[in-house]
Design an enzyme around this catalytic site. Structure first.
Site, PDB file in Angstrom:
ATOM      1  N   GLY A 113      14.420 -54.966 -48.904  1.00 45.85           N
ATOM      2  CA  GLY A 113      13.759 -54.494 -47.699  1.00 45.85           C
ATOM      3  C   GLY A 113      14.709 -53.693 -46.853  1.00 45.85           C
ATOM      4  N   GLY A 114      14.277 -53.391 -45.634  1.00 44.24           N
ATOM      5  CA  GLY A 114      15.056 -52.521 -44.769  1.00 44.24           C
ATOM      6  C   GLY A 114      16.408 -53.080 -44.394  1.00 44.24           C
ATOM      7  CG  MET A 115      17.256 -55.865 -41.692  1.00 46.17           C
ATOM      8  SD  MET A 115      18.587 -54.965 -40.881  1.00 46.17           S
ATOM      9  CE  MET A 115      19.839 -56.234 -40.784  1.00 46.17           C
ATOM     10  CE  LYS A 139      19.307 -61.225 -45.228  1.00 45.45           C
ATOM     11  NZ  LYS A 139      18.725 -62.038 -44.135  1.00 45.45           N
ATOM     12  CD  GLU A 157      19.563 -53.575 -52.754  1.00 45.60           C
ATOM     13  OE1 GLU A 157      20.640 -53.995 -53.212  1.00 45.60           O
ATOM     14  OE2 GLU A 157      19.128 -52.441 -52.953  1.00 45.60           O
ATOM     15  CB  VAL A 158      17.495 -61.398 -51.657  1.00 46.89           C
ATOM     16  CG1 VAL A 158      17.795 -62.836 -52.053  1.00 46.89           C
ATOM     17  CG2 VAL A 158      17.517 -61.273 -50.147  1.00 46.89           C
ATOM     18  CG  ASP A 204       9.496 -62.630 -38.786  1.00 46.54           C
ATOM     19  OD1 ASP A 204       8.322 -62.372 -38.454  1.00 46.54           O
ATOM     20  OD2 ASP A 204      10.028 -62.176 -39.812  1.00 46.54           O
ATOM     21  N   GLY A 252      14.334 -59.662 -54.160  1.00 45.76           N
ATOM     22  CA  GLY A 252      13.540 -58.829 -53.268  1.00 45.76           C
ATOM     23  C   GLY A 252      14.423 -57.843 -52.546  1.00 45.76           C
TER      24      GLY A 252
END
Length: 477
Positions: A21-23, A41, A25-26, A134, A19
């Site tokens: 996202g803004g922080m 990560k 990649e994994v 979260d 996946g």
């Protein structure tokens, strides 16, 4: 930055992306030294140049590494390769709780089991000073070994110059399932589980996680979100002001004790919630281990009873409920009281004998306790929430009479076997308070003292609700 299959980060060989996202990649990767599959990560190069974001990445690594727990995704390693910062974490196979809920609500037994595991993981984090902030179904992984919580270690705040709030940045998954990641600078998908204090911009603490846990438990049990809205504004308004529909109204066979646990977790004021995840865990364990005698509807065999007895309890319940509701309306509004009619039917096979007619309305006017004889001939205390159709029985209240409520509505006192006794409404062991050979009624004062009549013709006596030797009512205890 995208890493192709076969590329290396230290001893870790990239196999495939999971996946992004803004922080960062994994990736699914292979540890060439230990020959095991891991999740890597990666913090993107452009973000690694931002001191605030890089510092946050490092704080997350330190926080996660301190959380060694069977229900928290484990951190194996931290590294840097060619200017690329990365974390190496446990690779999880299974499905997210979000995906499982998408198939429909979970059975109560499974909700209690998984909820206990989530609460246990939160307890460990909170004891080490870490607030998840979260918690949501998408951050809960269901594996063969049980629940695994993802994305711990979010920093509480970032420097204002960054233009980003930490609660607006999603951490990244380490699961085998593709995730719907939020983009940098957004909080889509997070509002649903945010506590009122978070939405109001206040600091989040352990009780904020407990609110989110309540929302997750609600969704697991019902398949529906605790709060909803047609827009962000209406959703926030719902979380700040509305109460979710009772779980028992959505899933009728849900134990009332579980409904109360979730309602307490979702209290608007943090002081009104459970104060620790440990407390939530204990409550869920009790409901599961005890089979929820306080919440499970009593199973009885239907048998005939006279219409006269059934009519008596229906009429008596209607009168009590009508008076209680009329009194509440009168106190809240100067408008003339309205006539309210209600009927409460006995469980199948149960009946009330006129000579043992005992009814008690809870202090908040929401629950009725009454004594009835079941189809097996046992006389027990039954509970009936006025907004529910379930009528659970309090186990251990054999041959009870004259029930009465504690001021906080959490306990019931009653007479049985020539003694004055008490029991928690949520269930559990019965406690003997003192001798009462022929008890005929009692009242429980706000100071923790019970005034009662131990004999038919005797004088009133007083005794601490915790137990002790009774004295004359006018005497000091």
């Amino acid at each position: 930055m995208t890493l192709p299959a076969g590329s290396r980060l230290g001893p870790y060989e990239v196999l495939s992306p999971i996946g992004a996202g803004g922080m960062g990649e994994v990736y699914k990767a292979r540890d060439t030294r230990l020959e095991r599959v891991v999740a890597v990560k990666v913090l993107p190069t452009d973000l690694a140049a931002t001191p605030e974001l890089k510092a946050r990445f490092e704080r997350e690594a330190k926080a996660v590494s301190a959380l060694s727990h069977p229900h928290i995704c484990a951190l194996y390693d931290v590294g840097s390769e060619g200017g690329v910062e990365y974390l190496v974490m446990e690779y999880l196979e299974g499905e997210t709780l979000e995906d499982r809920i998408g198939k429909g609500p979970l059975p109560v037994e499974q909700v209690l089991k998984l909820g206990t595991q989530i609460a246990d993981a939160l307890e460990r984090a909170h004891r080490q000073g870490i607030v998840h902030r979260d918690l949501k179904p998408g951050n809960v992984m269901l594996t063969r070994s049980g629940v695994k919580l993802l994305d711990f270690g979010l920093a509480k705040s970032l420097a204002p110059a960054s233009g980003l709030r930490d609660d607006a940045l999603s951490s990244l998954p380490t699961s085998a399932e593709p995730s719907r990641l939020t983009e940098r600078g957004t909080i889509m998908g997070t509002f649903q589980y945010m506590s009122p204090e978070q939405l109001e911009g206040k600091d989040a603490d352990a009780r904020s996680d407990i609110f989110a846990l309540g929302a997750v438990l609600y969704e697991m049990a019902t398949g529906k979100k605790a709060f909803s809205g047609t827009s962000r504004a209406s959703l926030i308004s719902s979380i700040l002001r509305d109460e979710p529909r009772p779980i028992s109204a959505v899933v009728p066979m849900t134990p009332p004790a579980f409904d109360r646990v979730v309602r307490t977790c979702l209290a608007k004021d943090p002081d009104d919630r459970f104060q620790t995840a440990h407390d939530v865990k204990l409550q869920l364990e009790w409901i599961a281990e005890a089979g929820s005698p306080a919440g499970a509807p009593a199973v009885v065999v239907s048998r005939r009873k006279s219409r006269e007895r059934l009519a008596w309890i229906v009429a008596g319940g209607a009168i009590v409920a009508a008076l209680a509701l009329a009194g509440i309306l009168a106190r809240r509004s100067p408008a003339p009281a309205r006539t309210v009619r209600a009927a409460i039917e006995l469980p199948a096979g149960a009946a009330i004998e006129k000579q043992n007619a005992s009814l008690a309305l809870s202090p908040d006017g929401r629950m009725l306790a009454f004594v009835a004889e079941g189809s097996d001939g046992k006389t027990l205390i039954y509970l009936r929430a006025l907004d529910s159709v379930a009528t659970p029985v309090l186990a251990g209240t054999d041959d009870a009479s004259y029930p009465f409520w504690s001021p906080d509505g959490r306990s019931l006192g009653f007479f049985a076997d020539g003694k004055l006794k008490r029991i928690e409404v949520s269930g559990g062991a019965v406690q003997t308070i003192c001798e009462a050979p022929q008890g005929r009624g009692a009242t429980w004062g706000p100071d923790g003292t019970i005034v009662f009549t131990p004999n038919v013709f005797g004088a009133m006596e007083r005794v601490p609700a915790s137990g002790g030797t009774p004295v004359a009512a006018e005497s000091e205890i």
